[in-house]
Design an enzyme around this catalytic site. Sequence first.
Site, mmCIF file in Angstrom:
data_model
loop_
_atom_site.group_PDB
_atom_site.id
_atom_site.type_symbol
_atom_site.label_atom_id
_atom_site.label_comp_id
_atom_site.label_asym_id
_atom_site.label_seq_id
_atom_site.Cartn_x
_atom_site.Cartn_y
_atom_site.Cartn_z
ATOM 1 N NE ARG A 77 -14.849 -18.648 -19.324
ATOM 2 C CZ ARG A 77 -15.933 -18.940 -18.621
ATOM 3 N NH1 ARG A 77 -15.818 -19.357 -17.356
ATOM 4 N NH2 ARG A 77 -17.120 -18.817 -19.149
ATOM 5 C CG HIS A 121 -20.185 -14.908 -18.182
ATOM 6 N ND1 HIS A 121 -19.081 -15.698 -17.903
ATOM 7 C CD2 HIS A 121 -21.022 -15.065 -17.124
ATOM 8 C CE1 HIS A 121 -19.246 -16.281 -16.714
ATOM 9 N NE2 HIS A 121 -20.410 -15.925 -16.239
ATOM 10 C CD GLU A 166 -22.348 -21.593 -15.403
ATOM 11 O OE1 GLU A 166 -23.400 -21.193 -14.899
ATOM 12 O OE2 GLU A 166 -21.362 -21.915 -14.733
ATOM 13 C CG ASN A 293 -18.127 -22.940 -15.786
ATOM 14 O OD1 ASN A 293 -17.011 -23.048 -16.250
ATOM 15 N ND2 ASN A 293 -18.909 -21.899 -16.038
ATOM 16 C CE1 TYR A 295 -18.949 -22.667 -10.702
ATOM 17 C CE2 TYR A 295 -17.622 -22.086 -8.794
ATOM 18 C CZ TYR A 295 -18.032 -21.853 -10.105
ATOM 19 O OH TYR A 295 -17.497 -20.808 -10.804
ATOM 20 C CD GLU A 350 -17.529 -19.895 -14.166
ATOM 21 O OE1 GLU A 350 -18.236 -20.144 -13.167
ATOM 22 O OE2 GLU A 350 -17.943 -19.219 -15.115
HETATM 23 C C1 GCO Z 1 -21.881 -19.229 -12.893
HETATM 24 C C2 GCO Z 1 -21.194 -18.150 -13.518
HETATM 25 C C3 GCO Z 1 -20.317 -17.321 -12.631
HETATM 26 C C4 GCO Z 1 -20.625 -17.385 -11.126
HETATM 27 C C5 GCO Z 1 -19.816 -18.498 -10.464
HETATM 28 C C6 GCO Z 1 -20.097 -18.567 -8.964
HETATM 29 O O1 GCO Z 1 -21.366 -20.340 -12.980
HETATM 30 O O2 GCO Z 1 -22.946 -18.985 -12.342
HETATM 31 O O3 GCO Z 1 -20.426 -18.573 -14.626
HETATM 32 O O4 GCO Z 1 -20.627 -16.082 -13.158
HETATM 33 O O5 GCO Z 1 -20.302 -16.166 -10.530
HETATM 34 O O6 GCO Z 1 -20.174 -19.704 -11.019
HETATM 35 O O7 GCO Z 1 -21.462 -18.827 -8.757
#
Ligand code: GCO
Length: 444
Positions: A77, A121, A166, A293, A295, A350
Amino acid sequence: MPVLRFPDGFLWGTASAAYQIEGSPLADGAGASIWHEFAHRSGTIAAGDNGDVACDHYRRYRQDVALMRELGLGAYRFSIAWPRLFPSGSGRVNAAGLAFYDRLVDALLEAGIAPMATLYHWDLPQALEEQGGWTCPDTADRFADYADGVFAALADRVRLWITFNEPCMFTWMGYAVGAHAPGRSEFAQALRAAHNVLRAHGYAVRRFRARRHAGTIGITLSVQAHVPANADDPDDVAAAARSRAFNNEWFVDPIVFGTYPAALRDQFGDLLPDIDEADRALFQTPVDFLGVNYYTRTIVHADPSGFFEARACRAIGQYTAMDWEVYPAGLWLVLKQFHERYGLPLYVTENGAGFEDETVGPHGRVEDVDRLRYLQSHLEMCHRAIADGVDLRGYLLWSLMDNFEWSFGFAKRFGIVRCDFQTQQRTPKLSALWYRRVIEENGI
Ligand code: GCO
């Protein structure tokens, strides 16, 4: 043999973004992006870093594709930098800029790697920002023309498309908070920007459909698990739902249901643009999948004085270098929530972790056990979500190599491959060797 096998055909890959890895932002006729302009403003980026060189991927892409092939990636990607193709945002295509992506796509296909292309992006042409950027409705039309130009050039070989990465993050941080490009802090304007981004998304999907391109198209959302601090306290539960509406549902509800989440109308009142019939039909142009995405999670307390009458609090747990809690169960939760709320196929577009990467083994390899454990535990949750019936089609790890982490500059490393930003040497970390095995065995 893996204990947890993934479905046949599950797509394994890594994710990246143009401004974070390419370097050479103005090469071959490219125009400046808002991130090039923002990063060159004093005080915006840690240590005064910027994307002028980054991972030098614009020049080293063949070496990087060879590295992807060694790791056995099924997909890669990447994002396309609008200002390379249209230096001022519109007009004639800059052939030299387009040629880079043409060569990249061919190199990926020659290596047996499926390209997954993100149209946006975060790197809006600066020239369009000077005309209002995303707060200007015309930018949605310029985006549609840009998308059409990309489809015409690459849709014969690229089968996986993402319109925006995002949208909540770049509209809110860029136009309300000001910590991201273009660095504006105009609350109401952020809501207008978001509305125009949704229009741009709809226009691009319509152009894609009109050209009858093969392949599929979707949108990628930044998604957190919003967990009430006290699940038995209805006020905390309601506060978590409001936070989820703002962070996860703001852009998907209009695309799937044609309406903004009620919590946004409650919070923003008349500042939130109305969705008239034309917008509703445009927003709801059907997509083929949603990208998630993920985290970390947010633990939410009800707090009448807080944004959305909510306040985040910390848990006892492990935290990454970004000060994000490691909370794998949150990925299972959000995949289930998206599956049950929207009923669309999903990709994890992500997932990954920034750690200090201090431990280097005898052979000079980073022994990034923390990152390996993060990835393994989150893949376990992907497997659990699939077992629970979620139509999860792939996992794109963030990121192939360490890169420019926006306002943090190069201080935060997310790569499974170490990038030495002085020498541009790439060195696979322990997690890369581990991920190669996961892909080989289609499981963990
Ligand atoms: C985001 C972006 C990425 C970041 C990744 C780590 O989610 O902010 O898509 O560009 O670098 O998530 O923070």
